[in-house]
Design a protein around this motif. Structure first.
Motif, PDB file in Angstrom:
ATOM      1  N   MET A  40     -17.500  -5.909   5.117  1.00 29.45           N
ATOM      2  CA  MET A  40     -16.166  -5.440   5.527  1.00 29.45           C
ATOM      3  C   MET A  40     -16.217  -4.660   6.847  1.00 29.45           C
ATOM      4  O   MET A  40     -15.290  -4.731   7.650  1.00 29.45           O
ATOM      5  CB  MET A  40     -15.539  -4.581   4.429  1.00 29.45           C
ATOM      6  CG  MET A  40     -14.895  -5.436   3.340  1.00 29.45           C
ATOM      7  SD  MET A  40     -13.995  -4.475   2.131  1.00 29.45           S
ATOM      8  CE  MET A  40     -12.722  -3.698   3.102  1.00 29.45           C
ATOM      9  N   PHE A  57     -11.461  11.062   9.382  1.00 28.37           N
ATOM     10  CA  PHE A  57     -10.289  10.238   9.730  1.00 28.37           C
ATOM     11  C   PHE A  57      -9.307  11.042  10.586  1.00 28.37           C
ATOM     12  O   PHE A  57      -8.732  10.521  11.546  1.00 28.37           O
ATOM     13  CB  PHE A  57      -9.625   9.740   8.444  1.00 28.37           C
ATOM     14  CG  PHE A  57      -8.525   8.741   8.677  1.00 28.37           C
ATOM     15  CD1 PHE A  57      -8.768   7.539   9.315  1.00 28.37           C
ATOM     16  CD2 PHE A  57      -7.233   8.991   8.228  1.00 28.37           C
ATOM     17  CE1 PHE A  57      -7.746   6.599   9.517  1.00 28.37           C
ATOM     18  CE2 PHE A  57      -6.216   8.066   8.412  1.00 28.37           C
ATOM     19  CZ  PHE A  57      -6.470   6.871   9.064  1.00 28.37           C
ATOM     20  N   SER A  94     -18.490  -6.140   0.236  1.00 29.08           N
ATOM     21  CA  SER A  94     -19.507  -5.091   0.377  1.00 29.08           C
ATOM     22  C   SER A  94     -19.186  -4.310   1.653  1.00 29.08           C
ATOM     23  O   SER A  94     -18.500  -4.825   2.555  1.00 29.08           O
ATOM     24  CB  SER A  94     -20.902  -5.711   0.479  1.00 29.08           C
ATOM     25  OG  SER A  94     -20.984  -6.459   1.679  1.00 29.08           O
ATOM     26  N   LYS A  97       0.850  -1.206   0.000  1.00 28.78           N
ATOM     27  CA  LYS A  97       0.000   0.000   0.000  1.00 28.78           C
ATOM     28  C   LYS A  97       0.880   1.249   0.000  1.00 28.78           C
ATOM     29  O   LYS A  97       1.907   1.283   0.672  1.00 28.78           O
ATOM     30  CB  LYS A  97      -0.855  -0.023   1.274  1.00 28.78           C
ATOM     31  CG  LYS A  97      -1.473   1.310   1.675  1.00 28.78           C
ATOM     32  CD  LYS A  97      -2.260   1.179   2.977  1.00 28.78           C
ATOM     33  CE  LYS A  97      -2.763   2.526   3.465  1.00 28.78           C
ATOM     34  NZ  LYS A  97      -3.615   2.430   4.670  1.00 28.78           N
TER      35      LYS A  97
HETATM   36  S1  PPS Z   1      -6.933   4.732   4.187  1.00 27.90           S
HETATM   37  O1  PPS Z   1      -6.809   5.072   5.631  1.00 27.90           O
HETATM   38  O2  PPS Z   1      -6.440   5.823   3.347  1.00 27.90           O
HETATM   39  O3  PPS Z   1      -6.341   3.453   3.849  1.00 27.90           O
HETATM   40  O4  PPS Z   1      -8.519   4.651   3.948  1.00 27.90           O
HETATM   41  P1  PPS Z   1      -9.236   4.029   2.672  1.00 27.90           P
HETATM   42  O5  PPS Z   1      -9.399   2.575   2.877  1.00 27.90           O
HETATM   43  O6  PPS Z   1      -8.578   4.498   1.434  1.00 27.90           O
HETATM   44  O7  PPS Z   1     -10.643   4.735   2.711  1.00 27.90           O
HETATM   45  C1  PPS Z   1     -11.604   4.560   3.736  1.00 27.90           C
HETATM   46  C2  PPS Z   1     -12.944   4.917   3.125  1.00 27.90           C
HETATM   47  O8  PPS Z   1     -13.361   3.839   2.276  1.00 27.90           O
HETATM   48  C3  PPS Z   1     -14.605   3.340   2.736  1.00 27.90           C
HETATM   49  N1  PPS Z   1     -14.714   1.897   2.486  1.00 27.90           N
HETATM   50  C4  PPS Z   1     -15.672   1.365   1.717  1.00 27.90           C
HETATM   51  N2  PPS Z   1     -16.655   1.936   0.993  1.00 27.90           N
HETATM   52  C5  PPS Z   1     -17.494   1.110   0.327  1.00 27.90           C
HETATM   53  N3  PPS Z   1     -17.391  -0.229   0.336  1.00 27.90           N
HETATM   54  C6  PPS Z   1     -16.407  -0.855   1.039  1.00 27.90           C
HETATM   55  N4  PPS Z   1     -16.322  -2.167   1.049  1.00 27.90           N
HETATM   56  C7  PPS Z   1     -15.497  -0.033   1.765  1.00 27.90           C
HETATM   57  N5  PPS Z   1     -14.422  -0.289   2.556  1.00 27.90           N
HETATM   58  C8  PPS Z   1     -13.967   0.905   2.988  1.00 27.90           C
HETATM   59  C9  PPS Z   1     -14.595   3.684   4.230  1.00 27.90           C
HETATM   60  O9  PPS Z   1     -15.871   3.577   4.793  1.00 27.90           O
HETATM   61  C10 PPS Z   1     -14.048   5.089   4.168  1.00 27.90           C
HETATM   62  O10 PPS Z   1     -14.964   6.003   3.590  1.00 27.90           O
HETATM   63  P2  PPS Z   1     -16.027   6.885   4.435  1.00 27.90           P
HETATM   64  O11 PPS Z   1     -16.665   7.794   3.432  1.00 27.90           O
HETATM   65  O12 PPS Z   1     -15.264   7.623   5.465  1.00 27.90           O
HETATM   66  O13 PPS Z   1     -17.010   5.911   5.001  1.00 27.90           O
END
Ligand code: PPS
Length: 308
Positions: free
Chosen positions: A245, A155, A241, A119
């Motif tokens: 998750m 975050f 989904s 990552k």
């Molecule tokens: S990080 O810390 O940068 O690695 O975070 P990252 O994983 O890139 O982003 C986190 C956001 O992705 C959403 N998320 C998801 N959305 C839809 N479906 C699935 N399966 C999923 N998994 C992670 C997570 O909820 C965060 O977005 P927000 O809008 O805050 O909910």
């Protein structure tokens, strides 16, 4: 307690007094955590194996989601195999650095044999050159600026290793000026977009994944040169989904001690939606943001969508 969680229980003790809201230092114009900048020479010298793969994103664009898809694809949809360790242990975070004794991304990588799935949030110009020389596969995920900003804001509130977010208004300004950790969202998404064909980068959009997850899972599968059975693909779509998750302890970041990630302030798996920005931006903020967006994105046509 299950063995796989023991390690993180130990971390709680070790991390106390170590975690703080680490300051950012600009490196080549990109604000990064002080420890990353201090260890930059080792990070940029990282030599990948040609079989290693990189998942690159601006923070909060869908990294963890794509990681889970990739791992399940690699394991033919075996959900138990993908619970062998937390997402941070399965996908070492290339540039992440903490004060000792917390392991760095490079520490984790040293203890893993290729092929590794790595990552990064680094903008393209800071990705160690070996990834390009070895023609490693690179998946990039981009998310529309407004939802990305909202997710990053929450975050910052819950992650005690990130700088204080300040007020919502200040946060919008800092995002627009590229002052947040890992720099400008605008430069980030444009940098990978411009190079995607030349460097064989699979460029995905969070919104496409929400709209038609099956299509995007298949797209990733083809990029990885895999061919899985229909029912396995369907199962992977279900397992990745948001709802599944969110409840998966190896993917939802509840394994990180509360002194660092305080999910009572905001969950890592927060909403997982397209368009949540409408619940945060006032009409005036939205207009000001859109005007600035047009200036910063002039000359490139990346098909972002802020609603579905
Ligand atoms: S990080 O810390 O940068 O690695 O975070 P990252 O994983 O890139 O982003 C986190 C956001 O992705 C959403 N998320 C998801 N959305 C839809 N479906 C699935 N399966 C999923 N998994 C992670 C997570 O909820 C965060 O977005 P927000 O809008 O805050 O909910």
């Amino acid at each position: 307690m299950e063995k796989k969680f023991q390690k993180y229980e130990e971390f709680t003790n070790k991390w106390t007094g170590v975690i703080s809201r680490f300051p950012l230092i600009e490196m080549q114009g990109v604000p990064l955590r002080n420890y990353i900048v201090q260890n930059w020479s080792s990070i940029s010298a990282f030599e990948p194996d040609p079989s290693d793969m990189l998942i690159a994103t601006y923070p909060k664009a869908g990294t963890t989601w794509v990681q889970e898809i990739v791992d399940l694809l690699q394991h033919n949809g075996d959900s138990e195999a993908c619970k062998r360790a937390s997402t941070i242990d399965r996908f070492p975070f290339l540039e992440i650095q903490y004060p000792p004794p917390i392991p760095s991304g490079l520490d984790l990588l040293r203890n893993m044999r290729p092929p590794r799935f790595i990552k990064t949030h680094l903008p393209i110009q800071l990705v160690p050159e070996g990834f390009w020389r070895h023609k490693c596969k690179v998946i990039y995920v981009a998310r529309n600026a407004k939802d990305n900003l909202v997710s990053y804001y929450h975050f910052h509130r819950m992650n005690k290793a990130q700088p204080e977010p300040g007020t919502w208004d200040e946060y919008i300004q800092n995002f627009m000026r590229g002052k947040l950790a890992w720099g400008s969202w605008y430069d980030h998404v444009k940098g990978y977009w411009k190079e995607r064909e030349k460097r064989n980068i699979l460029y995905l959009f969070y919104e496409d994944m929400k709209e038609n997850p099956r299509r995007e899972v298949e797209r990733i599968m083809h990029y990885l040169d895999l061919s899985l059975a229909e029912d396995v693909i369907n199962n992977i779509v279900e397992l990745t989904s948001f709802k599944v998750m969110r409840d998966n302890p190896m993917a939802n970041y509840t394994f990180v001690p509360k002194i660092m990630f305080d999910h009572s302030i905001s969950a890592f798996m927060r909403k997982g939606e397209v368009g949540d920005w409408t619940n945060h931006f006032t009409p005036a903020q939205s207009q000001m943001f859109d005007e600035d967006y047009s200036r910063q994105m002039a000359g490139v046509d990346i098909p972002f969508r802020t609603s579905l």
